[in-house]
Structures are given as C-alpha cells and as structure tokens.
Design a protein around this motif. Structure first.
Motif, mmCIF file in Angstrom:
data_model
loop_
_atom_site.group_PDB
_atom_site.id
_atom_site.type_symbol
_atom_site.label_atom_id
_atom_site.label_comp_id
_atom_site.label_asym_id
_atom_site.label_seq_id
_atom_site.Cartn_x
_atom_site.Cartn_y
_atom_site.Cartn_z
ATOM 1 N N PRO A 24 45.977 46.854 52.983
ATOM 2 C CA PRO A 24 45.440 47.654 51.866
ATOM 3 C C PRO A 24 46.451 47.846 50.732
ATOM 4 O O PRO A 24 46.076 47.898 49.560
ATOM 5 N N GLU A 25 47.722 47.933 51.085
ATOM 6 C CA GLU A 25 48.763 48.062 50.056
ATOM 7 C C GLU A 25 48.839 46.792 49.211
ATOM 8 O O GLU A 25 48.994 46.850 47.984
ATOM 9 N N LEU A 26 48.734 45.643 49.856
ATOM 10 C CA LEU A 26 48.723 44.375 49.126
ATOM 11 C C LEU A 26 47.494 44.264 48.227
ATOM 12 O O LEU A 26 47.587 43.805 47.088
ATOM 13 N N MET A 27 46.349 44.692 48.741
ATOM 14 C CA MET A 27 45.127 44.624 47.943
ATOM 15 C C MET A 27 45.228 45.528 46.717
ATOM 16 O O MET A 27 44.751 45.169 45.641
ATOM 17 N N ALA A 28 45.857 46.680 46.861
ATOM 18 C CA ALA A 28 46.049 47.569 45.712
ATOM 19 C C ALA A 28 47.006 46.927 44.706
ATOM 20 O O ALA A 28 46.771 46.972 43.493
ATOM 21 N N ARG A 29 48.041 46.312 45.196
ATOM 22 C CA ARG A 29 49.034 45.668 44.329
ATOM 23 C C ARG A 29 48.422 44.485 43.567
ATOM 24 O O ARG A 29 48.773 44.231 42.422
ATOM 25 N N PHE A 30 47.522 43.752 44.211
ATOM 26 C CA PHE A 30 46.915 42.570 43.605
ATOM 27 C C PHE A 30 45.437 42.807 43.275
ATOM 28 O O PHE A 30 44.618 41.890 43.369
ATOM 29 N N TRP A 77 58.359 43.184 52.803
ATOM 30 C CA TRP A 77 57.476 43.415 51.671
ATOM 31 C C TRP A 77 57.719 42.370 50.578
ATOM 32 O O TRP A 77 56.770 41.843 49.997
ATOM 33 N N SER A 78 58.959 42.062 50.295
ATOM 34 C CA SER A 78 59.263 41.091 49.237
ATOM 35 C C SER A 78 58.680 39.712 49.554
ATOM 36 O O SER A 78 58.249 38.993 48.645
ATOM 37 N N GLU A 79 58.633 39.338 50.814
ATOM 38 C CA GLU A 79 58.041 38.055 51.199
ATOM 39 C C GLU A 79 56.527 38.056 50.967
ATOM 40 O O GLU A 79 55.967 37.051 50.490
ATOM 41 N N TYR A 80 55.877 39.165 51.292
ATOM 42 C CA TYR A 80 54.439 39.267 51.019
ATOM 43 C C TYR A 80 54.179 39.114 49.517
ATOM 44 O O TYR A 80 53.288 38.374 49.111
ATOM 45 N N LEU A 81 54.958 39.821 48.711
ATOM 46 C CA LEU A 81 54.744 39.761 47.265
ATOM 47 C C LEU A 81 54.946 38.336 46.748
ATOM 48 O O LEU A 81 54.136 37.839 45.952
ATOM 49 N N GLU A 82 55.986 37.684 47.188
ATOM 50 C CA GLU A 82 56.267 36.311 46.760
ATOM 51 C C GLU A 82 55.144 35.356 47.182
ATOM 52 O O GLU A 82 54.673 34.537 46.386
ATOM 53 N N GLU A 83 54.700 35.466 48.425
ATOM 54 C CA GLU A 83 53.650 34.584 48.924
ATOM 55 C C GLU A 83 52.309 34.848 48.240
ATOM 56 O O GLU A 83 51.579 33.912 47.913
ATOM 57 N N PHE A 84 51.986 36.113 48.026
ATOM 58 C CA PHE A 84 50.728 36.423 47.350
ATOM 59 C C PHE A 84 50.746 35.914 45.911
ATOM 60 O O PHE A 84 49.742 35.390 45.429
ATOM 61 N N GLU A 85 51.862 36.028 45.226
ATOM 62 C CA GLU A 85 51.955 35.486 43.866
ATOM 63 C C GLU A 85 51.719 33.982 43.879
ATOM 64 O O GLU A 85 51.063 33.426 43.007
ATOM 65 N N ARG A 86 52.253 33.313 44.876
ATOM 66 C CA ARG A 86 52.114 31.863 44.980
ATOM 67 C C ARG A 86 50.687 31.461 45.363
ATOM 68 O O ARG A 86 50.154 30.485 44.839
ATOM 69 N N LEU A 87 50.064 32.210 46.267
ATOM 70 C CA LEU A 87 48.778 31.819 46.838
ATOM 71 C C LEU A 87 47.552 32.277 46.049
ATOM 72 O O LEU A 87 46.496 31.659 46.145
ATOM 73 N N LEU A 88 47.683 33.359 45.312
ATOM 74 C CA LEU A 88 46.502 33.917 44.642
ATOM 75 C C LEU A 88 46.309 33.325 43.260
ATOM 76 O O LEU A 88 47.247 33.245 42.474
ATOM 77 N N PRO A 89 45.077 32.927 42.944
ATOM 78 C CA PRO A 89 44.782 32.505 41.575
ATOM 79 C C PRO A 89 44.740 33.728 40.671
ATOM 80 O O PRO A 89 44.818 34.864 41.142
ATOM 81 N N GLY A 90 44.578 33.509 39.393
ATOM 82 C CA GLY A 90 44.559 34.615 38.437
ATOM 83 C C GLY A 90 43.397 35.566 38.599
ATOM 84 O O GLY A 90 43.517 36.741 38.368
ATOM 85 N N ALA A 91 42.231 35.072 39.011
ATOM 86 C CA ALA A 91 41.044 35.923 39.145
ATOM 87 C C ALA A 91 40.397 35.668 40.502
ATOM 88 O O ALA A 91 40.567 34.614 41.101
#
Length: 104
Positions: A24-30, A77-91
């Motif tokens: 849920p924290e990741l979903m809020a961040r992204f 946490w930093s690894e999650y943020l890095e991976e989500f930035e890499r894996l998630l498209p803009g929308a």
C-alpha cells in the motif's frame, strides 16, 4: 500497470506479511501509475509459471500486453523505488481478470 501480489502461505513465507504492509505504501507513492491486486492463494501456483518468478512472496508488474518484471522477497525501500520506476509506465494500463484467465 497492475502490481500482482503473490503471497503464498505466510506461515511458510513470513515475509509475505511485510510485503502486505509495503505494497500500500508503494501504491500511494506511485499513485495513478499502477493498481494493486492480491492473487487468490488457490490460483497462485497455477499462475506462477506464467509470470516467471522463482521466490515468494513476489510483486509482479504487468500491463495489458506483457509482464514487465517482478520483485521477489522483501527488499530495501530504495530497491522498491528503483524497481518500480524502472517497471512502471507513465500511466496506468491495468491487466484485467479476463487477461489472467485467457492468457492474453
């Protein structure tokens, strides 16, 4: 994108409880870039080969057209943020239940 949470049995994989708090924290961040879904325990083993992850618990990032990647086990946490930035498209382009059941 969709973030699929494969938890397996927390009695066997206690890290699943940690990922359940982190997601849920990741979903809020992204927000606006992905939606999360918890895969039913009864379907996890059947779906695992389709998404190619080898360790539990796993977060699998997909869009309507392909699996973009996965993150297994608990990470910093930093690894999650890095991976989500890499894996998630803009929308958000979410996978649907029909996509899961038909293999699209």
């Amino acid at each position: 994108a969709s973030v699929l949470f494969f938890s397996e049995d927390p009695a066997n994989y206690p890290e699943a409880n940690d990922v359940a708090v982190i997601l849920p924290e990741l979903m809020a961040r992204f927000a606006g870039r992905a939606r999360a879904a918890v895969i039913a325990r009864a379907a996890e083993k059947e779906l695992q080969p389709r998404f190619g992850f080898l360790q539990w618990p796993a977060l699998v990032v997909c869009d309507r057209h392909r699996c973009r990647g996965s993150i297994a086990r608990v990470r910093d946490w930093s690894e999650y943020l890095e991976e989500f930035e890499r894996l998630l498209p803009g929308a958000a382009q979410c996978i649907t239940l029909a996509d899961l059941t038909t293999g699209s």
